[in-house]
Design a protein around this motif. Structure first.
Motif, PDB file in Angstrom:
ATOM      1  N   THR A  85       0.841  -1.191   0.000  1.00  0.00           N
ATOM      2  CA  THR A  85       0.000   0.000   0.000  1.00  0.00           C
ATOM      3  C   THR A  85       0.874   1.237   0.000  1.00  0.00           C
ATOM      4  O   THR A  85       2.053   1.187   0.360  1.00  0.00           O
ATOM      5  CB  THR A  85      -0.925   0.044   1.241  1.00  0.00           C
ATOM      6  N   GLY A  86       0.284   2.347  -0.388  1.00  0.00           N
ATOM      7  CA  GLY A  86       0.987   3.628  -0.367  1.00  0.00           C
ATOM      8  C   GLY A  86       2.281   3.599  -1.148  1.00  0.00           C
ATOM      9  O   GLY A  86       2.336   3.086  -2.261  1.00  0.00           O
ATOM     10  N   ALA A  87       3.341   4.121  -0.545  1.00  0.00           N
ATOM     11  CA  ALA A  87       4.641   4.188  -1.204  1.00  0.00           C
ATOM     12  C   ALA A  87       5.260   2.804  -1.414  1.00  0.00           C
ATOM     13  O   ALA A  87       6.177   2.639  -2.220  1.00  0.00           O
ATOM     14  CB  ALA A  87       5.598   5.059  -0.398  1.00  0.00           C
ATOM     15  N   ARG A  88       4.765   1.799  -0.718  1.00  0.00           N
ATOM     16  CA  ARG A  88       5.300   0.439  -0.834  1.00  0.00           C
ATOM     17  C   ARG A  88       4.506  -0.416  -1.822  1.00  0.00           C
ATOM     18  O   ARG A  88       4.711  -1.615  -1.909  1.00  0.00           O
ATOM     19  CB  ARG A  88       5.319  -0.231   0.525  1.00  0.00           C
ATOM     20  N   ARG A  89       3.579   0.210  -2.555  1.00  0.00           N
ATOM     21  CA  ARG A  89       2.759  -0.516  -3.519  1.00  0.00           C
ATOM     22  C   ARG A  89       3.629  -1.004  -4.673  1.00  0.00           C
ATOM     23  O   ARG A  89       4.475  -0.275  -5.175  1.00  0.00           O
ATOM     24  CB  ARG A  89       1.665   0.423  -4.033  1.00  0.00           C
ATOM     25  N   MET A  90       3.428  -2.240  -5.063  1.00  0.00           N
ATOM     26  CA  MET A  90       4.162  -2.856  -6.169  1.00  0.00           C
ATOM     27  C   MET A  90       3.218  -3.713  -6.995  1.00  0.00           C
ATOM     28  O   MET A  90       2.192  -4.166  -6.499  1.00  0.00           O
ATOM     29  CB  MET A  90       5.291  -3.757  -5.648  1.00  0.00           C
ATOM     30  N   LEU A  91       3.588  -3.942  -8.220  1.00  0.00           N
ATOM     31  CA  LEU A  91       2.881  -4.869  -9.085  1.00  0.00           C
ATOM     32  C   LEU A  91       3.770  -6.099  -9.212  1.00  0.00           C
ATOM     33  O   LEU A  91       4.894  -6.007  -9.712  1.00  0.00           O
ATOM     34  CB  LEU A  91       2.627  -4.233 -10.443  1.00  0.00           C
ATOM     35  N   CYS A  92       3.301  -7.231  -8.718  1.00  0.00           N
ATOM     36  CA  CYS A  92       4.085  -8.475  -8.755  1.00  0.00           C
ATOM     37  C   CYS A  92       3.787  -9.224 -10.045  1.00  0.00           C
ATOM     38  O   CYS A  92       2.625  -9.357 -10.443  1.00  0.00           O
ATOM     39  CB  CYS A  92       3.734  -9.349  -7.557  1.00  0.00           C
ATOM     40  N   ILE A  93       4.840  -9.709 -10.672  1.00  0.00           N
ATOM     41  CA  ILE A  93       4.718 -10.471 -11.921  1.00  0.00           C
ATOM     42  C   ILE A  93       5.510 -11.757 -11.743  1.00  0.00           C
ATOM     43  O   ILE A  93       6.734 -11.722 -11.574  1.00  0.00           O
ATOM     44  CB  ILE A  93       5.254  -9.673 -13.125  1.00  0.00           C
ATOM     45  N   ALA A  94       4.800 -12.884 -11.758  1.00  0.00           N
ATOM     46  CA  ALA A  94       5.442 -14.189 -11.638  1.00  0.00           C
ATOM     47  C   ALA A  94       5.491 -14.830 -13.021  1.00  0.00           C
ATOM     48  O   ALA A  94       4.465 -14.936 -13.701  1.00  0.00           O
ATOM     49  CB  ALA A  94       4.674 -15.079 -10.666  1.00  0.00           C
ATOM     50  N   LEU A  95       6.681 -15.217 -13.438  1.00  0.00           N
ATOM     51  CA  LEU A  95       6.895 -15.854 -14.741  1.00  0.00           C
ATOM     52  C   LEU A  95       7.441 -17.259 -14.503  1.00  0.00           C
ATOM     53  O   LEU A  95       8.371 -17.431 -13.715  1.00  0.00           O
ATOM     54  CB  LEU A  95       7.894 -15.041 -15.567  1.00  0.00           C
ATOM     55  N   ALA A  96       6.878 -18.232 -15.183  1.00  0.00           N
ATOM     56  CA  ALA A  96       7.305 -19.619 -14.984  1.00  0.00           C
ATOM     57  C   ALA A  96       7.636 -20.269 -16.318  1.00  0.00           C
ATOM     58  O   ALA A  96       6.964 -20.046 -17.325  1.00  0.00           O
ATOM     59  CB  ALA A  96       6.200 -20.413 -14.285  1.00  0.00           C
ATOM     60  N   PRO A 125       4.056   0.236 -10.086  1.00  0.00           N
ATOM     61  CA  PRO A 125       2.706   0.276 -10.656  1.00  0.00           C
ATOM     62  C   PRO A 125       2.363   1.587 -11.347  1.00  0.00           C
ATOM     63  O   PRO A 125       1.665   1.575 -12.358  1.00  0.00           O
ATOM     64  CB  PRO A 125       1.789   0.014  -9.464  1.00  0.00           C
ATOM     65  N   ALA A 126       2.833   2.704 -10.847  1.00  0.00           N
ATOM     66  CA  ALA A 126       2.502   3.985 -11.477  1.00  0.00           C
ATOM     67  C   ALA A 126       3.060   4.055 -12.896  1.00  0.00           C
ATOM     68  O   ALA A 126       2.388   4.544 -13.812  1.00  0.00           O
ATOM     69  CB  ALA A 126       3.031   5.145 -10.631  1.00  0.00           C
ATOM     70  N   VAL A 127       4.252   3.553 -13.094  1.00  0.00           N
ATOM     71  CA  VAL A 127       4.866   3.552 -14.430  1.00  0.00           C
ATOM     72  C   VAL A 127       4.079   2.645 -15.371  1.00  0.00           C
ATOM     73  O   VAL A 127       3.760   3.016 -16.504  1.00  0.00           O
ATOM     74  CB  VAL A 127       6.346   3.099 -14.352  1.00  0.00           C
ATOM     75  N   VAL A 128       3.743   1.458 -14.896  1.00  0.00           N
ATOM     76  CA  VAL A 128       2.985   0.509 -15.719  1.00  0.00           C
ATOM     77  C   VAL A 128       1.605   1.073 -16.048  1.00  0.00           C
ATOM     78  O   VAL A 128       1.151   1.002 -17.201  1.00  0.00           O
ATOM     79  CB  VAL A 128       2.871  -0.866 -15.015  1.00  0.00           C
ATOM     80  N   GLU A 129       0.938   1.657 -15.077  1.00  0.00           N
ATOM     81  CA  GLU A 129      -0.397   2.206 -15.300  1.00  0.00           C
ATOM     82  C   GLU A 129      -0.374   3.367 -16.290  1.00  0.00           C
ATOM     83  O   GLU A 129      -1.240   3.461 -17.164  1.00  0.00           O
ATOM     84  CB  GLU A 129      -1.020   2.617 -13.968  1.00  0.00           C
ATOM     85  N   ARG A 130       0.622   4.259 -16.190  1.00  0.00           N
ATOM     86  CA  ARG A 130       0.730   5.366 -17.157  1.00  0.00           C
ATOM     87  C   ARG A 130       0.984   4.829 -18.554  1.00  0.00           C
ATOM     88  O   ARG A 130       0.410   5.314 -19.531  1.00  0.00           O
ATOM     89  CB  ARG A 130       1.846   6.334 -16.751  1.00  0.00           C
TER      90      ARG A 130
END
Length: 138
Positions: free
Chosen positions: A78-89, A101-106
């Motif tokens: 949450t907040g400044a610690r918010r991240m988007l996790c991507i698991a690749l297998a 997340p902000a970069v990905v969302e923009r």
């Protein structure tokens, strides 16, 4: 008009609990493949490691867990610690990355200006694709 949208960013590869390393990454979207996003990971090899998956998967993963099999995406923190996790297998192993997340969302918003969600089919010539598969000329 540009036919693509690109964004460089740094993702974090989790190598052990509490330990991660930065990975230079490029997000790419191209009108020629309107349903897909390309994610290039620059890991010190001559060519980047490229993953291809649905733009919708990346968008849905920003709001809640989604995906099955090779690609899974979910928000964390949450907040400044918010991240988007991507698991690749892959058969030989798996990788867990954290994206800003902000970069990905923009970047996703820029892709939506190029091709709004639900309008992807307008860019695909189904007849030509089928003819190519069947070995006939359109």
């Amino acid at each position: 008009m540009k036919n693509f949208v690109e964004q460089d960013c740094e993702m974090r590869l989790l190598v052990a609990p509490g330990c991660s390393i930065g990975v230079a990454t490029r997000l790419s979207y191209d009108l020629r493949d309107p349903y897909a996003v390309h994610v290039d990971f620059h890991v010190g090899t001559h060519a980047p490691v490229t993953w291809l998956f649905a733009r919708e998967l990346l968008a849905q993963g920003a709001f809640g867990p989604c995906g099955q099999g090779d690609v899974r995406i979910w928000p964390a923190g949450t907040g400044a610690r918010r991240m988007l996790c991507i698991a690749l297998a892959v058969p030989d192993g798996q990788a867990l990355l954290q994206a800003p997340p902000a970069v990905v969302e923009r970047w996703l918003q820029r892709t939506y200006r190029l091709v709004p969600p639900g309008h992807e089919t307008r860019l695909i010539d189904v007849e030509q694709g089928l003819c190519g598969l069947l070995g006939k000329s359109a």
